[in-house]
Design a protein around this motif. Structure first.
Motif, PDB file in Angstrom:
ATOM      1  N   TRP A 178       0.834  -1.205   0.000  1.00  0.00           N
ATOM      2  CA  TRP A 178       0.000   0.000   0.000  1.00  0.00           C
ATOM      3  C   TRP A 178       0.863   1.247   0.000  1.00  0.00           C
ATOM      4  O   TRP A 178       1.430   1.615   1.032  1.00  0.00           O
ATOM      5  CB  TRP A 178      -0.933  -0.016   1.231  1.00  0.00           C
ATOM      6  CG  TRP A 178      -1.893  -1.145   1.178  1.00  0.00           C
ATOM      7  CD1 TRP A 178      -1.706  -2.414   1.654  1.00  0.00           C
ATOM      8  CD2 TRP A 178      -3.186  -1.141   0.560  1.00  0.00           C
ATOM      9  NE1 TRP A 178      -2.796  -3.189   1.393  1.00  0.00           N
ATOM     10  CE2 TRP A 178      -3.733  -2.433   0.715  1.00  0.00           C
ATOM     11  CE3 TRP A 178      -3.936  -0.165  -0.098  1.00  0.00           C
ATOM     12  CZ2 TRP A 178      -4.988  -2.776   0.236  1.00  0.00           C
ATOM     13  CZ3 TRP A 178      -5.201  -0.505  -0.581  1.00  0.00           C
ATOM     14  CH2 TRP A 178      -5.704  -1.794  -0.406  1.00  0.00           C
ATOM     15  N   ALA A 179       0.933   1.917  -1.138  1.00  0.00           N
ATOM     16  CA  ALA A 179       1.791   3.098  -1.269  1.00  0.00           C
ATOM     17  C   ALA A 179       1.023   4.332  -0.785  1.00  0.00           C
ATOM     18  O   ALA A 179       0.827   5.294  -1.527  1.00  0.00           O
ATOM     19  CB  ALA A 179       2.217   3.248  -2.715  1.00  0.00           C
ATOM     20  N   VAL A 180       0.587   4.312   0.477  1.00  0.00           N
ATOM     21  CA  VAL A 180      -0.328   5.349   0.975  1.00  0.00           C
ATOM     22  C   VAL A 180       0.260   6.748   0.775  1.00  0.00           C
ATOM     23  O   VAL A 180      -0.388   7.647   0.233  1.00  0.00           O
ATOM     24  CB  VAL A 180      -0.660   5.131   2.474  1.00  0.00           C
ATOM     25  CG1 VAL A 180      -1.671   6.166   2.947  1.00  0.00           C
ATOM     26  CG2 VAL A 180      -1.175   3.722   2.715  1.00  0.00           C
ATOM     27  N   GLU A 181       1.530   6.904   1.186  1.00  0.00           N
ATOM     28  CA  GLU A 181       2.121   8.242   1.124  1.00  0.00           C
ATOM     29  C   GLU A 181       2.277   8.714  -0.326  1.00  0.00           C
ATOM     30  O   GLU A 181       1.999   9.870  -0.648  1.00  0.00           O
ATOM     31  CB  GLU A 181       3.477   8.211   1.831  1.00  0.00           C
ATOM     32  CG  GLU A 181       3.844   9.573   2.293  1.00  0.00           C
ATOM     33  CD  GLU A 181       4.711   9.568   3.548  1.00  0.00           C
ATOM     34  OE1 GLU A 181       4.823   8.522   4.235  1.00  0.00           O
ATOM     35  OE2 GLU A 181       5.276  10.638   3.831  1.00  0.00           O
ATOM     36  N   LYS A 182       2.706   7.798  -1.176  1.00  0.00           N
ATOM     37  CA  LYS A 182       2.861   8.141  -2.593  1.00  0.00           C
ATOM     38  C   LYS A 182       1.509   8.600  -3.177  1.00  0.00           C
ATOM     39  O   LYS A 182       1.425   9.592  -3.909  1.00  0.00           O
ATOM     40  CB  LYS A 182       3.363   6.897  -3.346  1.00  0.00           C
ATOM     41  CG  LYS A 182       3.794   7.174  -4.775  1.00  0.00           C
ATOM     42  CD  LYS A 182       4.075   5.879  -5.559  1.00  0.00           C
ATOM     43  CE  LYS A 182       5.196   5.032  -5.017  1.00  0.00           C
ATOM     44  NZ  LYS A 182       6.541   5.481  -5.428  1.00  0.00           N
ATOM     45  N   ILE A 183       0.463   7.901  -2.831  1.00  0.00           N
ATOM     46  CA  ILE A 183      -0.872   8.222  -3.353  1.00  0.00           C
ATOM     47  C   ILE A 183      -1.279   9.630  -2.904  1.00  0.00           C
ATOM     48  O   ILE A 183      -1.720  10.460  -3.693  1.00  0.00           O
ATOM     49  CB  ILE A 183      -1.887   7.148  -2.892  1.00  0.00           C
ATOM     50  CG1 ILE A 183      -1.547   5.796  -3.532  1.00  0.00           C
ATOM     51  CG2 ILE A 183      -3.323   7.568  -3.218  1.00  0.00           C
ATOM     52  CD1 ILE A 183      -2.312   4.607  -2.965  1.00  0.00           C
ATOM     53  N   ILE A 184      -1.053   9.911  -1.627  1.00  0.00           N
ATOM     54  CA  ILE A 184      -1.394  11.239  -1.087  1.00  0.00           C
ATOM     55  C   ILE A 184      -0.534  12.320  -1.747  1.00  0.00           C
ATOM     56  O   ILE A 184      -1.036  13.365  -2.169  1.00  0.00           O
ATOM     57  CB  ILE A 184      -1.198  11.249   0.460  1.00  0.00           C
ATOM     58  CG1 ILE A 184      -2.205  10.304   1.123  1.00  0.00           C
ATOM     59  CG2 ILE A 184      -1.284  12.664   1.029  1.00  0.00           C
ATOM     60  CD1 ILE A 184      -3.649  10.725   1.014  1.00  0.00           C
ATOM     61  N   ASP A 407       3.563  -1.025  -9.625  1.00  0.00           N
ATOM     62  CA  ASP A 407       2.140  -1.088  -9.999  1.00  0.00           C
ATOM     63  C   ASP A 407       1.439   0.230  -9.644  1.00  0.00           C
ATOM     64  O   ASP A 407       0.730   0.814 -10.461  1.00  0.00           O
ATOM     65  CB  ASP A 407       1.447  -2.255  -9.282  1.00  0.00           C
ATOM     66  CG  ASP A 407       2.021  -3.618  -9.695  1.00  0.00           C
ATOM     67  OD1 ASP A 407       2.269  -3.814 -10.898  1.00  0.00           O
ATOM     68  OD2 ASP A 407       2.206  -4.484  -8.815  1.00  0.00           O
ATOM     69  N   TRP A 408       1.663   0.693  -8.423  1.00  0.00           N
ATOM     70  CA  TRP A 408       0.986   1.926  -7.982  1.00  0.00           C
ATOM     71  C   TRP A 408       1.359   3.127  -8.845  1.00  0.00           C
ATOM     72  O   TRP A 408       0.515   3.937  -9.207  1.00  0.00           O
ATOM     73  CB  TRP A 408       1.296   2.225  -6.510  1.00  0.00           C
ATOM     74  CG  TRP A 408       0.487   1.398  -5.550  1.00  0.00           C
ATOM     75  CD1 TRP A 408       0.966   0.445  -4.693  1.00  0.00           C
ATOM     76  CD2 TRP A 408      -0.935   1.437  -5.334  1.00  0.00           C
ATOM     77  NE1 TRP A 408      -0.070  -0.109  -3.955  1.00  0.00           N
ATOM     78  CE2 TRP A 408      -1.243   0.478  -4.336  1.00  0.00           C
ATOM     79  CE3 TRP A 408      -1.971   2.183  -5.886  1.00  0.00           C
ATOM     80  CZ2 TRP A 408      -2.540   0.253  -3.876  1.00  0.00           C
ATOM     81  CZ3 TRP A 408      -3.274   1.964  -5.438  1.00  0.00           C
ATOM     82  CH2 TRP A 408      -3.545   1.010  -4.444  1.00  0.00           C
ATOM     83  N   GLU A 409       2.687   3.226  -9.173  1.00  0.00           N
ATOM     84  CA  GLU A 409       3.131   4.349 -10.034  1.00  0.00           C
ATOM     85  C   GLU A 409       2.345   4.333 -11.340  1.00  0.00           C
ATOM     86  O   GLU A 409       1.893   5.360 -11.828  1.00  0.00           O
ATOM     87  CB  GLU A 409       4.622   4.204 -10.401  1.00  0.00           C
ATOM     88  CG  GLU A 409       5.579   4.321  -9.248  1.00  0.00           C
ATOM     89  CD  GLU A 409       6.033   5.747  -8.998  1.00  0.00           C
ATOM     90  OE1 GLU A 409       5.623   6.643  -9.748  1.00  0.00           O
ATOM     91  OE2 GLU A 409       6.782   5.943  -8.022  1.00  0.00           O
ATOM     92  N   ALA A 410       2.213   3.128 -11.912  1.00  0.00           N
ATOM     93  CA  ALA A 410       1.512   3.015 -13.200  1.00  0.00           C
ATOM     94  C   ALA A 410       0.045   3.428 -13.041  1.00  0.00           C
ATOM     95  O   ALA A 410      -0.498   4.149 -13.878  1.00  0.00           O
ATOM     96  CB  ALA A 410       1.628   1.587 -13.726  1.00  0.00           C
TER      97      ALA A 410
END
Ligand code: GCU
Length: 421
Positions: A178-184, A407-410
């Motif tokens: 879970w890339a929580v910080e990246k998402i925020i 995956d999250w970056e994409a």
């Protein structure tokens, strides 16, 4: 349900069955197959415009998936109560964390679903990614403010879980996924729900959301009624109902993401509920993005035998009989059109048939074309770690069955492209 029954059933659900099964991984051994046509109606009419697709072909396909694969949601009214339980600063003040409890009652029974929401502190309403988690909201990040789930969870020695109840030690246990910080930091919110809140992932549909809808005397879904995947998908739509009422959230920019069995769930929820603006499938495999007719890795028979509760009973008719299926999974992806859809595979995730996931996404492109939109450009898989982002997106990354920062970056890049962030 007594916890010890849950443990043994959970083990069954994780390990599947002991019956011999040798998966095929060789392309040369795939039986010749023909995919059911996307653009010919069940009575043989050609579908040549986006209006025809929306007016009848989409409806036929949706109804076939309901009848034969995931099962219909039964009619009936239940009560829904929504409460905001917590609202706090989070991530060193750069985000707001909310907990929202939705309580569902019917047939004198009650279940609840806890939505954990992180929102960036931005001027406008936040676009948001919604994804179920496997182990409880408190496992996605080590944040002492997150309530431990009170739903039953799987036992785990490392985190001291012995009686199917979440422990403090399991806080943040799954943060890698879970890339929580990246998402925020990228200006998105993240909402997550423990999938066991809606229905425990065991072969028992006598409780959970299903029980709230049973007619008098009913204890099992009818053959064409919902299994667990459709139940979980229903829960995602209820979260969407809440987002529509939350002034901090832009309900027109909700991207639905799910991994594995929850990727199957996000595809079905996104196909069904057109309020989801982007749908993302991470390593969803058989019964998700992968074409069933390829029979590579997990097959329809195998999934129905290991996880009898995921689909409707009618799906069993297609055990070792994939060619009789009126649909295949490229049609599920096409149901998302014209909304952007992204399919991701992992190179070592052979069980999920990466090529079958890719081909589904490729073939769905024919429907996007009706809307003047671009699908995947060729039927050849891209190189690893090279995402393609049209209205249909796809990547295969190196590594195993998992959700990674790559995956999250994409997904965030794909959302930026389509939401204009
Ligand atoms: C098993 C199952 C898959 C599923 C996966 C998961 O491997 O066979 O269909 O996607 O579990 O949900 O992790």
């Amino acid at each position: 349900m007594k916890p010890f029954i849950f443990i043994s059933l959970l083990l069954l659900s994780i390990n599947g069955i002991s019956q011999d099964f040798t998966p095929n991984y060789e392309e040369s051994k795939i039986p010749a197959y023909e995919l059911p046509p996307l653009l010919t109606s069940n009575d043989g009419k050609a579908v040549g415009t986006s209006e025809q697709w929306m007016d009848y072909r989409r409806k036929e396909i949706l109804s076939d998936f309901e009848k034969y694969v995931y099962g219909k949601i039964p009619e009936g009214d239940i009560d829904i109560k929504t409460e905001i339980i917590k609202e706090k600063n989070a991530l060193d003040g750069k985000a707001i964390m909310k907990e929202v409890k939705m309580t569902f009652s019917g047939n004198n029974q009650e279940i609840y679903m806890d939505i954990l929401i992180y929102l960036p502190k931005i001027k406008n309403k936040a676009p948001l990614i919604l994804a179920y988690n496997f182990n409880g909201n408190h496992t996605i990040i080590n944040d002492p403010n997150i309530s431990l789930t009170t739903s039953l969870v799987g036992n785990n020695k490392e985190f001291g879980i012995t009686n199917n109840r979440a422990t403090e030690a399991s806080r943040g246990a799954k943060h890698n996924r879970w890339a929580v910080e990246k998402i925020i930091d990228r200006g998105y919110g993240l909402a997550t729900i423990y999938y066991g809140d809606i229905d425990l992932d065991i072969n028992d549909l006598s409780d959970g959301i299903h029980a709230l809808f049973y007619k008098s005397g009913q204890t099992q879904p009818a053959k064409d009624e919902w299994g667990s995947i459709a139940g979980w998908a229903w829960g995602l739509s209820r979260a969407m109902d809440y987002f529509e009422d939350d002034d901090d959230i832009d309900e027109s920019k909700i991207a639905l993401m799910g991994h594995s069995r929850l990727g199957k769930t996000s595809l079905w929820a996104g196909a069904h509920d057109q309020r989801f603006a982007i749908v993302i499938s991470n390593d969803s495999g058989c019964g998700g993005a992968a074409l069933s007719r390829r029979r590579i890795g997990e097959t329809v028979w195998r999934i129905n035998t290991s996880f009898p509760h995921w689909f409707c009973d009618n799906f069993n008719e297609f055990n070792n009989n994939e060619d009789a299926l009126p649909v295949d999974q490229h049609m599920l992806i096409a149901l998302v059109a014209p909304r952007p859809v992204y399919v991701a595979s992992a190179q070592d995730d052979k069980w999920a048939d990466p090529k079958g996931e890719f081909l589904s996404a490729f073939h769905a492109g024919a429907v996007y074309k009706l809307f003047g939109l671009e699908g995947l450009p060729t039927a050849n898989m891209p190189e690893v770690n090279e995402p393609i982002m049209k209205s249909v997106g796809y990547h295969i990354r190196t590594g195993k069955h998992d959700v990674t920062d790559f995956d999250w970056e994409a997904y965030l890049d794909f959302a930026d492209k389509h939401f204009g962030n």
